[in-house]
Design a protein around this motif. Structure first.
Motif, PDB file in Angstrom:
ATOM      1  N   MET A   1       0.607  -1.262  -0.041  1.00 34.95           N
ATOM      2  CA  MET A   1       0.110   0.152   0.043  1.00 34.95           C
ATOM      3  C   MET A   1       1.011   1.295   0.080  1.00 34.95           C
ATOM      4  O   MET A   1       1.857   1.409   0.759  1.00 34.95           O
ATOM      5  N   ILE A   2       0.480   2.186  -1.021  1.00 36.90           N
ATOM      6  CA  ILE A   2       1.347   3.424  -0.851  1.00 36.90           C
ATOM      7  C   ILE A   2       0.144   4.569  -0.789  1.00 36.90           C
ATOM      8  O   ILE A   2      -0.833   4.849  -1.393  1.00 36.90           O
TER       9      ILE A   2
ATOM     10  N   LEU B   1      -0.789  -1.198  -4.193  1.00 42.82           N
ATOM     11  CA  LEU B   1      -2.118  -0.596  -4.089  1.00 42.82           C
ATOM     12  C   LEU B   1      -1.808   0.854  -3.808  1.00 42.82           C
ATOM     13  O   LEU B   1      -1.650   1.380  -2.654  1.00 42.82           O
ATOM     14  N   PRO B   2      -1.482   1.609  -4.902  1.00 46.16           N
ATOM     15  CA  PRO B   2      -1.404   3.060  -4.549  1.00 46.16           C
ATOM     16  C   PRO B   2      -2.769   3.938  -4.808  1.00 46.16           C
ATOM     17  O   PRO B   2      -3.597   3.621  -5.309  1.00 46.16           O
ATOM     18  N   THR B   3      -2.577   4.825  -3.580  1.00 44.81           N
ATOM     19  CA  THR B   3      -3.816   5.529  -3.376  1.00 44.81           C
ATOM     20  C   THR B   3      -3.323   7.158  -3.400  1.00 44.81           C
ATOM     21  O   THR B   3      -2.196   7.372  -3.297  1.00 44.81           O
TER      22      THR B   3
ATOM     23  N   GLU C   1       3.257  -4.461   3.517  1.00 44.51           N
ATOM     24  CA  GLU C   1       3.998  -3.234   3.388  1.00 44.51           C
ATOM     25  C   GLU C   1       3.377  -2.001   3.306  1.00 44.51           C
ATOM     26  O   GLU C   1       2.517  -2.099   2.399  1.00 44.51           O
ATOM     27  N   ILE C   2       3.590  -1.119   4.108  1.00 45.95           N
ATOM     28  CA  ILE C   2       2.726   0.162   3.829  1.00 45.95           C
ATOM     29  C   ILE C   2       3.531   1.199   3.692  1.00 45.95           C
ATOM     30  O   ILE C   2       4.570   1.485   4.774  1.00 45.95           O
ATOM     31  N   TYR C   3       3.666   2.076   2.706  1.00 45.51           N
ATOM     32  CA  TYR C   3       4.540   3.273   2.651  1.00 45.51           C
ATOM     33  C   TYR C   3       3.476   4.405   2.659  1.00 45.51           C
ATOM     34  O   TYR C   3       2.808   4.832   1.728  1.00 45.51           O
ATOM     35  N   HIS C   4       3.607   5.158   3.818  1.00 41.08           N
ATOM     36  CA  HIS C   4       2.818   6.175   4.147  1.00 41.08           C
ATOM     37  C   HIS C   4       3.675   7.589   3.788  1.00 41.08           C
ATOM     38  O   HIS C   4       4.513   8.225   4.550  1.00 41.08           O
ATOM     39  N   LEU C   5       3.384   8.044   2.465  1.00 41.94           N
ATOM     40  CA  LEU C   5       3.965   9.386   1.903  1.00 41.94           C
ATOM     41  C   LEU C   5       3.111  10.351   1.752  1.00 41.94           C
ATOM     42  O   LEU C   5       3.533  11.611   1.498  1.00 41.94           O
TER      43      LEU C   5
END
Length: 319
Positions: A1-2, A25-27, A66-70
């Motif tokens: 997830m991004i 999973l791009p948001t 994996e969560i990439y909190h950008l």
């Protein structure tokens, strides 16, 4: 997830992860890039990280490992005029990610994702003095603008959720990063200005040329984020930075070299900030040691690629 995949860094990250065969999973919420420049095979989902229930429902449905909190309000200049949105997006959005994970773990004890929180070199602020750089992760956090303060909040929230709730996360303290698609940083601003000078004869407008910045290519940054997700030590903070700092005047000279000619330049008062760190340069010994990552792309290559991108964008929009 991004989260924040509608930004320069998140969009490149989505492309790299998809390219390696990872389900991504791009948001996005309010894109800061031209989404038409992203690989059309990537499917984006609208998601406001300030919407607590939407964040929880998305994570519950997909259970990303994996969560990439950008996602962030990422402009220091905007934070001076809108500190409210800056604090709400950056701090409340981070709380919503961790509360969602905590709630889902209460239902499913086996759910244990790694979250990479995109923090910032702006947290160091007044600690970034010439005698103290390259700055290490244990330097005092003394931010000089509301954006930096919001990033300190994000950083310490990540540590608190790790310490109190054993939620796995790493705090990626990101230094100046640029590349194709970037907007509102000195490298992309110069790129567009050089193209306008070439095509329209406009002067290259700039802010403070005396500050020094270690500027990393987005492709190196993306590799670092992935390395931290997979090999970083949970709970720790890591600087991600280039290995050399340049004066902004030197960056402008590199653009003249890339363009093959010089152009008139003049100061734009709108590009001058109320306060500006004299040098931003981070020590990366820790991430090198823990993950094996190191930057590989020279700043001149980055500048050449940004200039080519901006030329293409100019021609597309003026055709």
């Amino acid at each position: 997830m991004i989260t924040g995949a509608g930004g320069m860094m998140g969009s490149h990250l989505a492309e790299v992860l998809r390219g390696e065969g990872t389900q991504v999973l791009p948001t996005f919420f309010q894109p800061t890039i031209n989404m038409g420049t992203v690989d059309p095979a990537i499917s984006f989902t609208p998601l406001d990280v300030c919407d607590r229930e939407a964040v929880r429902d998305f994570i519950r449905q997909h259970r990303p490992s994996e969560i990439y909190h950008l996602a962030a309000q990422s402009l220091p200049t905007v934070s001076w005029t809108d500190p409210w949105r800056t604090a709400r997006t950056n701090i409340e959005g981070t709380i919503n990610i961790f509360e969602a994970i905590k709630e889902i773990r209460a239902e499913d004890a086996g759910y244990d994702p790694m979250t990479v929180v995109a923090c910032s070199s702006a947290e160091y602020g007044a600690s970034l003095t010439p005698d103290r750089v390259p700055v290490t992760e244990d330097a005092p956090l003394l931010p000089l603008h509301p954006y930096g303060v919001s990033k300190v909040g994000q950083d310490l929230l990540a540590f608190q959720y790790f310490y109190n709730h054993e939620l796995r996360c790493v705090r990626a303290r990101i230094f100046n990063c640029t590349g194709p698609r970037k907007r509102n940083d000195v490298v992309s601003d110069f790129g567009r200005a050089i193209v306008k000078a070439m095509k329209e004869g406009a002067p290259v407008r700039h802010g403070n040329l005396e500050t020094q910045r270690a500027i990393i290519d987005v492709r190196d940054m993306v590799r670092a984020l992935i390395a931290l997700a997979r090999r970083g030590t949970a709970g720790d903070a890591y600087n991600i930075c280039a290995e050399k700092a340049f004066r902004i005047s030197e960056v402008l000279e590199m653009y003249f070299e890339a363009a093959g000619q010089r152009f008139p330049a003049e100061v734009d008062p709108a590009l001058l900030r109320p306060s500006d760190e004299p040098i931003i340069f981070g020590d990366i010994a820790k991430i090198k040691r823990d993950t094996g990552w190191a930057p590989t792309i020279d700043i001149r290559q980055t500048i050449a690629d940004v200039l080519a991108f901006e030329k293409d964008q100019y021609e597309r929009h003026t055709a």
